[in-house]
Structure formats: structure tokens, C-alpha cells
Design an enzyme around this catalytic site. Sequence first.
Site, short mmCIF file in Angstrom:
data_model
loop_
_atom_site.label_atom_id
_atom_site.label_comp_id
_atom_site.label_asym_id
_atom_site.label_seq_id
_atom_site.Cartn_x
_atom_site.Cartn_y
_atom_site.Cartn_z
N TRP A 41 41.98 83.60 17.79
CA TRP A 41 41.92 82.98 19.33
C TRP A 41 43.17 82.00 19.23
CZ3 TRP A 41 41.01 87.12 21.25
CH2 TRP A 41 40.02 87.99 20.99
N ASP A 54 39.65 75.18 23.90
CA ASP A 54 39.16 76.63 24.13
C ASP A 54 37.42 76.56 23.91
OD1 ASP A 54 38.31 79.24 24.58
OD2 ASP A 54 39.89 80.09 23.37
N LYS A 80 30.16 84.64 27.45
CA LYS A 80 29.29 84.01 26.47
C LYS A 80 27.83 83.85 26.87
CE LYS A 80 33.10 85.18 23.97
NZ LYS A 80 33.25 86.34 23.12
#
Length: 363
Positions: free
Chosen positions: A106, A175, A199
Amino acid sequence: MSTTNQRAFNFNAGPSALPLEVLQIAEKQLINFNNTGMSVMELSHRSKDFEQVHNEAIARLRQLYAVPDNYEVIFLQGGASLQFSMIPMNFLQSGEQADYILTGVWSEKALAEAKLFGAPVAVASTKDNHYKNIPSVHQINFNDAAAYVHLTSNNTIYGTQWKDFPTTIAPLIADMSSDILSKPIDVSKFALIYAGAQKNLGPSGVTVVIIRKDLLEKAHNNIPTTLKYSTFTENNSLYNTPPTFGIYMLGEVLKWVEKQGGLEKIATHNEAKAKLIYDAIDGSNGFYIGHAEKESRSLMNITFRLADEELEKQFLAEAKAAGFVGLNGHRSVGGCRASTYNAVPYETCKALADFMHAFQAKH
């Protein structure tokens, strides 16, 4: 399957498990929310009923993280992936440097997007070590004049997590999609925090952004309206129709976190859950092999393999038959992964640890 409520042992990496209590509340309110005669999904986002849901969610997030007054909290769409573009689009000039720390897929994707707008640099990377660890902060040469520093706090694919964050001169951006709300953090260390909700925060569709006002003031103006952070801070996230049901669910999850005792209690609970599975790996004498180095291990995503590939396939097949869901590793790396987010019960993690012990004893 769980014998108490016939719910799966859900270790999905995202969208992931939601608290059963929250799902039950949503079930009760699905058709008639707050005596409106409508579902929350049918409410106007301009109505007083939804405005209360929206504002309470922001207030609860601010309270849980003790967000300072010089920060804005907004709800966006597009997930973390859109943030990969919005951040450089708002804050990076052509030819200007931004520092990126690479700890997995990511952060690689975030860097690739930034290259479309400026001259970002990977100031640290653990790719050569197959992303098994988090870089040592003391070995990173940050550029104090950089537009910003970007990192990914938790890496779902490789199972690594930052334990301590660097202190930087340039604005620090993180992030936190896969470990937000899992432990206390000092928001004041960061200029911008962003996270997809799917999440720990709620269902997919909502992206939370916590942004410091002085960084907001530096944003460029010559970009599309819906890609400016200021568009949403100036309109309380309601410039256009937001993901209303997702925000409602996020608010209910925040209430649930409060009921658990807040982030300190959540963190302690997460440590205990992860320990069950890591102990099964560490005590297996090499039958199970953890991917991440111990000092960099994630409390959210536990990644491991079996020494024998065929046995690994059998492990995953038998685990699936036993009611365990989502244990396959990411398609890019394979292996096994147990995602133990906030809503995954201790009992579910214990069931997996017991299964791992039993499978090893059998084979």
C-alpha cells in the site's frame, strides 16, 4: 462455527468483522430509525435526524483520540486508494520532494500515485527483506524541506506495524486504514491521518481524514472541487451526498468502543488476542513460520506459513471446514493470515490457536 450465535470465525482482512452488538442495533433500527418511519439509508443527509448521527460520530472520534482543536475531522469516500492521489494533488508541487517510507504494497501504491504530481522519494524501504520489518527510525534520512513524510502504520499483507512513529520536521502523514482505533495515538504528531473504515471503524464506503488546519491552508486551489480537502471541511463533509449508512454504522462502532472502556482497554484486548496466535506460531518448533520479525509484528494482521506447501493447503482447507473464514494470505504473497481487528472476539482467536495446536499434533 461459534456455538453461541452460529457466526463464522471471521478473520477477513477487510471488509472485516463488525461487533455483533452493533449489528444487532442496526438490525433493530434498519426499518424504522429514531421513530422516523424510515431506514437511516432513506433519510435525507440534510435532515436533522441524520445531522445528529453525523455530528455525534465526529464528536465521538474526536473524544476517543483527544483530537486537538486545530484539526478538522471529515468523512470522505473513495477509500485509502483515493487518498494516495488526493494527498499529492493537494500538497505536492511539480518537482517538489515528498518523503515516502515503504513497508509494503500500500505504501508502494501511494508512492506511485505521488509520482504523477511531484518528485517523491523513498527515503526508506524494507522490500529487500520481503517487508518483514519496519525500518529503524534512526537510520532514515528525512528531508526537512520535503512537502510531507508519508508512512503506512500497519501492513495488512505482510503483518508488520509501527510501534513508535518518527518525529519529523516536514508534516507527517499516515495511512492508518488497518489499525486506526486499535490503540491510543498522539494525533498531534501527525499533520494528516487517513483511514478506510472497513477494518476497525465500520463497513466499507467511509474514509476518515483527520487533518491539521495549518496543512489545510497550504493546499493547492487549482484542483477539482471534490478532490479538495477544504471543500469538505468547509461543508462539514456534506458538500455532496455522503455514505449515510456507513457513517451511521461508524458512529455505532464508536459507541461500542466507548462501552469497551476506550482505546486503552481495546489495545490491551488486542494484545491478548494476538498473543494467543503468536504463541501457537512460536511454540510450534518451526511447524508454523511467522513472516514478520518479532519486533515489527502487527497486532491486527498475523501472517504465517507452514513449512510444507501441501500441508499448508490442507491446513487452510480443514480450517475452512471448521468454520474459520478469511485465513488465506493475500493473493500476492500466499500463505496464511489471521486478521484480529477490534471486533474479532478473544474466543475466536482462542479457537484458532486451539485449531493450530490440534492440526500440528495430528501432522
